[in-house]
Design a protein around this motif. Sequence first.
Motif, PDB file in Angstrom:
ATOM      1  N   GLU A  72      34.739  30.115  33.575  1.00  0.00           N
ATOM      2  CA  GLU A  72      34.227  28.995  32.789  1.00  0.00           C
ATOM      3  C   GLU A  72      33.592  29.454  31.484  1.00  0.00           C
ATOM      4  OE1 GLU A  72      31.899  24.897  33.910  1.00  0.00           O
ATOM      5  OE2 GLU A  72      31.036  26.784  34.632  1.00  0.00           O
ATOM      6  N   GLU A  73      32.904  30.603  31.495  1.00  0.00           N
ATOM      7  CA  GLU A  73      32.180  31.048  30.311  1.00  0.00           C
ATOM      8  C   GLU A  73      32.991  31.947  29.387  1.00  0.00           C
ATOM      9  OE1 GLU A  73      28.345  32.661  30.940  1.00  0.00           O
ATOM     10  OE2 GLU A  73      27.644  31.013  32.204  1.00  0.00           O
ATOM     11  N   TYR A  74      33.872  32.785  29.964  1.00  0.00           N
ATOM     12  CA  TYR A  74      34.525  33.806  29.164  1.00  0.00           C
ATOM     13  C   TYR A  74      36.031  33.620  29.016  1.00  0.00           C
ATOM     14  CZ  TYR A  74      30.066  36.134  29.811  1.00  0.00           C
ATOM     15  OH  TYR A  74      28.720  36.430  29.825  1.00  0.00           O
ATOM     16  N   LEU A  75      36.591  32.574  29.614  1.00  0.00           N
ATOM     17  CA  LEU A  75      38.021  32.315  29.459  1.00  0.00           C
ATOM     18  C   LEU A  75      38.322  30.899  28.990  1.00  0.00           C
ATOM     19  CD1 LEU A  75      40.985  33.164  29.780  1.00  0.00           C
ATOM     20  CD2 LEU A  75      40.845  32.448  32.184  1.00  0.00           C
ATOM     21  N   MET A  76      37.766  29.896  29.686  1.00  0.00           N
ATOM     22  CA  MET A  76      38.141  28.513  29.398  1.00  0.00           C
ATOM     23  C   MET A  76      37.852  28.058  27.967  1.00  0.00           C
ATOM     24  SD  MET A  76      39.735  27.698  32.018  1.00  0.00           S
ATOM     25  CE  MET A  76      40.092  26.017  31.498  1.00  0.00           C
ATOM     26  N   PRO A  77      36.753  28.504  27.315  1.00  0.00           N
ATOM     27  CA  PRO A  77      36.560  28.079  25.915  1.00  0.00           C
ATOM     28  C   PRO A  77      37.736  28.471  25.016  1.00  0.00           C
ATOM     29  CG  PRO A  77      34.542  29.018  26.779  1.00  0.00           C
ATOM     30  CD  PRO A  77      35.596  29.275  27.801  1.00  0.00           C
ATOM     31  N   PHE A  78      38.328  29.632  25.257  1.00  0.00           N
ATOM     32  CA  PHE A  78      39.452  30.088  24.439  1.00  0.00           C
ATOM     33  C   PHE A  78      40.736  29.378  24.837  1.00  0.00           C
ATOM     34  CE2 PHE A  78      36.283  33.429  24.776  1.00  0.00           C
ATOM     35  CZ  PHE A  78      36.071  33.761  23.445  1.00  0.00           C
ATOM     36  N   VAL A  79      40.885  29.067  26.126  1.00  0.00           N
ATOM     37  CA  VAL A  79      42.050  28.304  26.583  1.00  0.00           C
ATOM     38  C   VAL A  79      42.025  26.901  25.992  1.00  0.00           C
ATOM     39  CG1 VAL A  79      43.189  27.309  28.610  1.00  0.00           C
ATOM     40  CG2 VAL A  79      42.278  29.634  28.714  1.00  0.00           C
ATOM     41  N   GLU A  80      40.842  26.279  25.993  1.00  0.00           N
ATOM     42  CA  GLU A  80      40.708  24.936  25.421  1.00  0.00           C
ATOM     43  C   GLU A  80      40.914  24.949  23.912  1.00  0.00           C
ATOM     44  OE1 GLU A  80      36.848  23.803  26.711  1.00  0.00           O
ATOM     45  OE2 GLU A  80      37.439  23.536  28.813  1.00  0.00           O
ATOM     46  N   LYS A  81      40.480  26.007  23.257  1.00  0.00           N
ATOM     47  CA  LYS A  81      40.669  26.121  21.807  1.00  0.00           C
ATOM     48  C   LYS A  81      42.150  26.177  21.456  1.00  0.00           C
ATOM     49  CE  LYS A  81      39.227  28.895  17.831  1.00  0.00           C
ATOM     50  NZ  LYS A  81      38.470  30.104  17.380  1.00  0.00           N
ATOM     51  N   GLN A  82      42.935  26.836  22.314  1.00  0.00           N
ATOM     52  CA  GLN A  82      44.380  26.912  22.092  1.00  0.00           C
ATOM     53  C   GLN A  82      45.111  25.672  22.605  1.00  0.00           C
ATOM     54  OE1 GLN A  82      46.195  29.277  20.496  1.00  0.00           O
ATOM     55  NE2 GLN A  82      44.347  30.437  19.976  1.00  0.00           N
ATOM     56  N   GLN A  83      44.349  24.761  23.258  1.00  0.00           N
ATOM     57  CA  GLN A  83      44.930  23.545  23.835  1.00  0.00           C
ATOM     58  C   GLN A  83      46.078  23.904  24.799  1.00  0.00           C
ATOM     59  OE1 GLN A  83      46.019  21.014  20.530  1.00  0.00           O
ATOM     60  NE2 GLN A  83      43.896  20.479  20.093  1.00  0.00           N
ATOM     61  N   PHE A  84      45.770  24.872  25.652  1.00  0.00           N
ATOM     62  CA  PHE A  84      46.755  25.364  26.619  1.00  0.00           C
ATOM     63  C   PHE A  84      46.390  24.839  28.002  1.00  0.00           C
ATOM     64  CE2 PHE A  84      48.479  28.493  29.600  1.00  0.00           C
ATOM     65  CZ  PHE A  84      49.784  28.625  29.140  1.00  0.00           C
ATOM     66  N   GLN A  85      47.396  24.446  28.763  1.00  0.00           N
ATOM     67  CA  GLN A  85      47.191  23.910  30.108  1.00  0.00           C
ATOM     68  C   GLN A  85      47.577  24.956  31.141  1.00  0.00           C
ATOM     69  OE1 GLN A  85      45.912  20.813  30.532  1.00  0.00           O
ATOM     70  NE2 GLN A  85      45.810  21.056  32.751  1.00  0.00           N
ATOM     71  N   LEU A  86      46.605  25.328  31.998  1.00  0.00           N
ATOM     72  CA  LEU A  86      46.902  26.281  33.065  1.00  0.00           C
ATOM     73  C   LEU A  86      47.794  25.626  34.118  1.00  0.00           C
ATOM     74  CD1 LEU A  86      43.384  27.911  33.640  1.00  0.00           C
ATOM     75  CD2 LEU A  86      45.327  28.909  32.429  1.00  0.00           C
ATOM     76  N   SER A  87      48.826  26.329  34.524  1.00  0.00           N
ATOM     77  CA  SER A  87      49.727  25.785  35.539  1.00  0.00           C
ATOM     78  C   SER A  87      49.081  25.874  36.916  1.00  0.00           C
ATOM     79  CB  SER A  87      51.050  26.566  35.531  1.00  0.00           C
ATOM     80  OG  SER A  87      50.828  27.899  35.968  1.00  0.00           O
ATOM     81  N   LYS A  88      49.631  25.126  37.856  1.00  0.00           N
ATOM     82  CA  LYS A  88      49.105  25.153  39.223  1.00  0.00           C
ATOM     83  C   LYS A  88      49.361  26.488  39.904  1.00  0.00           C
ATOM     84  CE  LYS A  88      49.418  20.174  40.026  1.00  0.00           C
ATOM     85  NZ  LYS A  88      49.994  19.103  40.883  1.00  0.00           N
ATOM     86  N   LYS A  89      50.330  27.233  39.401  1.00  0.00           N
ATOM     87  CA  LYS A  89      50.614  28.547  39.967  1.00  0.00           C
ATOM     88  C   LYS A  89      49.574  29.577  39.554  1.00  0.00           C
ATOM     89  CE  LYS A  89      55.636  27.834  40.159  1.00  0.00           C
ATOM     90  NZ  LYS A  89      56.965  28.342  39.699  1.00  0.00           N
ATOM     91  N   CYS A  90      48.867  29.295  38.491  1.00  0.00           N
ATOM     92  CA  CYS A  90      47.836  30.225  38.019  1.00  0.00           C
ATOM     93  C   CYS A  90      46.666  30.222  38.995  1.00  0.00           C
ATOM     94  CB  CYS A  90      47.357  29.820  36.621  1.00  0.00           C
ATOM     95  SG  CYS A  90      45.965  30.788  36.010  1.00  0.00           S
ATOM     96  N   ARG A  91      46.278  31.376  39.466  1.00  0.00           N
ATOM     97  CA  ARG A  91      45.197  31.466  40.462  1.00  0.00           C
ATOM     98  C   ARG A  91      43.844  31.127  39.855  1.00  0.00           C
ATOM     99  NH1 ARG A  91      45.685  36.856  43.983  1.00  0.00           N
ATOM    100  NH2 ARG A  91      44.088  35.711  45.154  1.00  0.00           N
ATOM    101  N   LEU A  92      43.760  31.073  38.534  1.00  0.00           N
ATOM    102  CA  LEU A  92      42.507  30.736  37.868  1.00  0.00           C
ATOM    103  C   LEU A  92      42.379  29.234  37.601  1.00  0.00           C
ATOM    104  CD1 LEU A  92      42.408  33.666  35.274  1.00  0.00           C
ATOM    105  CD2 LEU A  92      41.305  33.550  37.511  1.00  0.00           C
ATOM    106  N   ASN A  93      43.388  28.480  37.956  1.00  0.00           N
ATOM    107  CA  ASN A  93      43.320  27.032  37.819  1.00  0.00           C
ATOM    108  C   ASN A  93      42.222  26.484  38.745  1.00  0.00           C
ATOM    109  OD1 ASN A  93      43.893  24.160  38.207  1.00  0.00           O
ATOM    110  ND2 ASN A  93      45.816  24.575  37.159  1.00  0.00           N
ATOM    111  N   PRO A  94      41.361  25.587  38.245  1.00  0.00           N
ATOM    112  CA  PRO A  94      40.284  25.041  39.086  1.00  0.00           C
ATOM    113  C   PRO A  94      40.767  24.456  40.402  1.00  0.00           C
ATOM    114  CG  PRO A  94      39.983  24.369  36.807  1.00  0.00           C
ATOM    115  CD  PRO A  94      41.317  25.049  36.876  1.00  0.00           C
ATOM    116  N   GLN A  95      41.995  23.952  40.431  1.00  0.00           N
ATOM    117  CA  GLN A  95      42.534  23.380  41.661  1.00  0.00           C
ATOM    118  C   GLN A  95      42.771  24.439  42.739  1.00  0.00           C
ATOM    119  OE1 GLN A  95      46.018  21.057  40.796  1.00  0.00           O
ATOM    120  NE2 GLN A  95      44.997  19.794  39.267  1.00  0.00           N
TER     121      GLN A  95
END
Length: 280
Positions: A72-95
């Motif tokens: 949440e602190e060191y990855l998601m801000p940069f993911v949101e800045k790039q407007q990138f959607q994590l797939s469900k296969k990604c183990r870092l997806n909140p789901q």
Amino acid sequence: MAVEAEGVVRIYSFSFSFSLAVLLFSLVLHGGAAEQGFQQDVGTRTYLEDSSHKHELHCSRERSRAAWKVVEEYLMPFVEKQQFQLSKKCRLNPQNDMFREQEEHKIHVDVNDWKCGFCKKSFRAEKYLDKHFDNRHSNLINDSQGRCLADLCGALHCDQVIESKKPKGKCNPAAASRNRHLCESLADGCFPVSEGPKASRLHEFFLRQFCDAHTCSGGPKPFSKGGKKRTNVLWLASSILIILLLPLFYLLVYLHRREMKTVVKDFRRIGKGGRNKKAS
């Protein structure tokens, strides 16, 4: 004599019948109690069997929480800045966090006041709320394979978040290599370079942010690219104080200048009065 003998026989017969009836009644009560006790024993044994067969989670809630904090602190801000959607296969997806739904239903009311968002029950500390979730709301945990974020702590440097000081002990090259491999697999799984420029940039960022620090040769520190910008509490308090005191400062300046003007006028009036007396 025959009448008296007949009366005695009747009395003994009645006593025997009464005693027999009491004995039968006692046997019925004892049998009912025994049956009830047997049912209670069966119920208790069933409960114990259910408790003994209760599924135990082999996933640390604390380390999963630390892993999500890192994400949440060191990855998601940069993911949101790039407007990138994590797939469900990604183990870092909140789901893919088995505790996510429970964690999102924690209400931190005050320092020593936590509340369950499901049943509104209050607790003095977060650890008691965690136990409450395990005991009362365990049905909300999806512990399917690959949903334990704690398994990724080695790659995500969770110890940097859990412990304030640097972990003791020498660097283990084998562990560093294993964590680096896991880290690179996360980068490949969550940000495949084949998905376009955004994924490629985030793939490169992930390697620099997390994976490069997995070395015993004195490489860069974890989270070298920074993280979520936090509001400086001291700066915020100072700004609020200045805003509140600024009108008061201007008011004091205004009153002081007005008073000075009054004093100057008085001196001028006194000076004019002295000159007039000399002239006369």
